[in-house]
Design a protein around this motif. Sequence first.
Motif, mmCIF file in Angstrom:
data_model
loop_
_atom_site.group_PDB
_atom_site.id
_atom_site.type_symbol
_atom_site.label_atom_id
_atom_site.label_comp_id
_atom_site.label_asym_id
_atom_site.label_seq_id
_atom_site.Cartn_x
_atom_site.Cartn_y
_atom_site.Cartn_z
ATOM 1 N N VAL A 1 -2.644 5.379 6.337
ATOM 2 C CA VAL A 1 -2.790 5.875 7.714
ATOM 3 C C VAL A 1 -4.119 5.427 8.309
ATOM 4 O O VAL A 1 -4.175 4.937 9.447
ATOM 5 N N VAL A 2 -5.203 5.554 7.542
ATOM 6 C CA VAL A 2 -6.536 5.172 8.037
ATOM 7 C C VAL A 2 -6.593 3.677 8.331
ATOM 8 O O VAL A 2 -7.041 3.246 9.405
ATOM 9 N N VAL A 3 -6.132 2.876 7.377
ATOM 10 C CA VAL A 3 -6.189 1.419 7.524
ATOM 11 C C VAL A 3 -5.350 0.951 8.707
ATOM 12 O O VAL A 3 -5.809 0.152 9.538
ATOM 13 N N VAL A 4 -4.126 1.433 8.805
ATOM 14 C CA VAL A 4 -3.217 0.987 9.865
ATOM 15 C C VAL A 4 -3.700 1.465 11.236
ATOM 16 O O VAL A 4 -3.613 0.723 12.223
ATOM 17 N N ALA A 5 -4.232 2.689 11.310
ATOM 18 C CA ALA A 5 -4.732 3.208 12.596
ATOM 19 C C ALA A 5 -5.898 2.364 13.106
ATOM 20 O O ALA A 5 -5.947 1.993 14.287
ATOM 21 N N LEU A 6 -6.833 2.030 12.212
ATOM 22 C CA LEU A 6 -7.974 1.199 12.608
ATOM 23 C C LEU A 6 -7.512 -0.199 13.015
ATOM 24 O O LEU A 6 -8.017 -0.778 13.983
ATOM 25 N N VAL B 1 0.839 -1.209 0.000
ATOM 26 C CA VAL B 1 0.000 0.000 0.000
ATOM 27 C C VAL B 1 0.864 1.246 0.000
ATOM 28 O O VAL B 1 0.614 2.194 -0.756
ATOM 29 N N CYS B 2 1.920 1.266 0.810
ATOM 30 C CA CYS B 2 2.760 2.472 0.897
ATOM 31 C C CYS B 2 3.538 2.729 -0.385
ATOM 32 O O CYS B 2 3.953 3.861 -0.648
ATOM 33 N N ARG B 3 3.703 1.707 -1.215
ATOM 34 C CA ARG B 3 4.445 1.862 -2.468
ATOM 35 C C ARG B 3 3.555 2.215 -3.661
ATOM 36 O O ARG B 3 4.053 2.715 -4.673
ATOM 37 N N HIS B 4 2.259 1.924 -3.553
ATOM 38 C CA HIS B 4 1.418 2.070 -4.740
ATOM 39 C C HIS B 4 0.127 2.857 -4.527
ATOM 40 O O HIS B 4 -0.604 3.081 -5.491
ATOM 41 N N TYR B 5 -0.161 3.271 -3.284
ATOM 42 C CA TYR B 5 -1.434 3.933 -3.019
ATOM 43 C C TYR B 5 -1.207 5.182 -2.168
ATOM 44 O O TYR B 5 -0.135 5.361 -1.589
ATOM 45 N N PRO B 6 -2.219 6.070 -2.074
ATOM 46 C CA PRO B 6 -2.058 7.328 -1.316
ATOM 47 C C PRO B 6 -1.719 7.099 0.148
ATOM 48 O O PRO B 6 -2.178 6.125 0.767
ATOM 49 N N ALA B 7 -0.957 8.012 0.714
ATOM 50 C CA ALA B 7 -0.507 7.882 2.101
ATOM 51 C C ALA B 7 -1.675 7.912 3.080
ATOM 52 O O ALA B 7 -1.667 7.199 4.094
ATOM 53 N N THR C 1 0.007 -6.169 13.848
ATOM 54 C CA THR C 1 0.050 -4.714 14.058
ATOM 55 C C THR C 1 1.443 -4.165 13.770
ATOM 56 O O THR C 1 1.599 -3.150 13.088
ATOM 57 N N ALA C 2 2.459 -4.842 14.295
ATOM 58 C CA ALA C 2 3.840 -4.378 14.095
ATOM 59 C C ALA C 2 4.232 -4.418 12.628
ATOM 60 O O ALA C 2 4.865 -3.476 12.116
ATOM 61 N N TYR C 3 3.861 -5.472 11.918
ATOM 62 C CA TYR C 3 4.162 -5.550 10.489
ATOM 63 C C TYR C 3 3.457 -4.429 9.729
ATOM 64 O O TYR C 3 4.052 -3.786 8.860
ATOM 65 N N ALA C 4 2.175 -4.207 10.037
ATOM 66 C CA ALA C 4 1.396 -3.198 9.308
ATOM 67 C C ALA C 4 1.986 -1.806 9.485
ATOM 68 O O ALA C 4 2.184 -1.063 8.507
ATOM 69 N N VAL C 5 2.274 -1.438 10.733
ATOM 70 C CA VAL C 5 2.817 -0.098 11.002
ATOM 71 C C VAL C 5 4.217 0.044 10.408
ATOM 72 O O VAL C 5 4.521 1.027 9.714
ATOM 73 N N LEU D 1 -13.354 -2.224 9.106
ATOM 74 C CA LEU D 1 -12.028 -2.228 8.484
ATOM 75 C C LEU D 1 -11.892 -3.321 7.438
ATOM 76 O O LEU D 1 -11.210 -3.141 6.420
ATOM 77 N N ALA D 2 -12.526 -4.468 7.667
ATOM 78 C CA ALA D 2 -12.379 -5.598 6.746
ATOM 79 C C ALA D 2 -12.785 -5.248 5.333
ATOM 80 O O ALA D 2 -12.148 -5.677 4.370
ATOM 81 N N VAL D 3 -13.843 -4.443 5.196
ATOM 82 C CA VAL D 3 -14.368 -4.143 3.850
ATOM 83 C C VAL D 3 -13.352 -3.381 2.994
ATOM 84 O O VAL D 3 -12.997 -3.844 1.904
#
Length: 446
Positions: free
Chosen positions: A111-116, A101-107, A336-340, A395-397
Amino acid sequence: MTQHRQIARKHHHKAGNTPASKADRPRLFSLTGILRSLGPGLITGAADDDPSGIGTYSQAGAQLGYGIGWTMLMTFPLMAAIQEISARVGRVTGHGISGNVCRHYPAWLLVVVVALLFIANTVNIAADLSAMADATRLLIGGPAFLYVVLFGVASVAAQIFMNYRRYVAVLKWLTLSLFAYVAALAFAKVSWTQALAGVLLPRVTWSADYFTTIVAILGTTISPYLFFWQASQEAEEQRVDASKHPLIERHYGARREFSRIRADTITGMAFSNVIALSIIITAAASLHAAGKTDIQTSAQAAEALRPIAGPFAEVIFALGIVGTGLLAIPVLAGATAYAVSEGRRWPVGLTRKPKEAIAFYSVLALSGGIGIALNFTPIDPIAALYWSAVVNGVLAVPVMVLLMVMARHKEIMGRFVIGGWLYWLGWLSTGAMVLSVIAMGIGLIL
């Protein structure tokens, strides 16, 4: 290095001609051999049956009886498909979901996905620790708060300080704790005719409680943290094995790798659903049959089994809660650690030493630490778990939609874009989650 491998290969060939090697052959079919051949899919599937999930399945069986068993048959292909897609993304790209996501999609999307995800996983850790502490208190007595701290610290410390290979082996062996729920069936007076009918013949009751339970089951079996964990673990396995590379860089062996991923994922998800079904049937045969329908947590289910199915059933059920909690908490904190960390492009991986991935392990410890601390606040663990399920459902959706789009993105997947029946089954799984979230929203409003 090449000469070393050639010598090792010759030594292996020579050893294969000795009588000792023939004696070793049966080990391929031993339990150890089977566990060794399985990977992230098995751990992911087993972690799906965490203490909060056990509470959901117990509640479903206690309230609705055998008739809710069909949901396990329905969710199996859906969860297997979305988990296989997650694993393929990790294996092809060498990055987890956040890393892509961080390489191909908006920042902002990241942030929203990882925070949730951080919020939902941390609350889930708190609820699981609470359930494990209550189960331990049932078994040996003592203060629940002490068990919360011990289990939380032990789970986090093991991830940080244990050797990766040894740690993964421990997680695999912990999956065996889930067989406690198969054993619990022996103490329940099961009507197998009704149980089989409940699995094979869906019977829908048009009531708010019935649909709320279906939403809870879908939210429990198809959880975002499982997508992140399995994708990241596939990438992690490449870092461990020097002979492996992201398939987008080296195409050799792709078919074999995809076959391995499918077998691993199907095994893990089948295992998960068999255990979940065992819990539902046990609760239906014991609690529902006795009119005990007010179950809220897994620990309450264990306690309620004592007067109905006997003390051994209670002990087995409680031991299973502790075992699966020790398996699930590392997956929750690790996801969580991997995602962040992948989203920030920090060094990641349980194979790295703490000083080599300080930020990664800090996030892992922070998530676990907050999970422990939440148990010492006025927040009701049951209410927290409910809202965690709400956040997970919401978040799943977007995560599943993002995953499906990612799976068809040529810049991400190269020649390995996902299509055919797996692709459409992934969208069917996504559609099922959309419907469950809509139903959940209607339930909250009404």
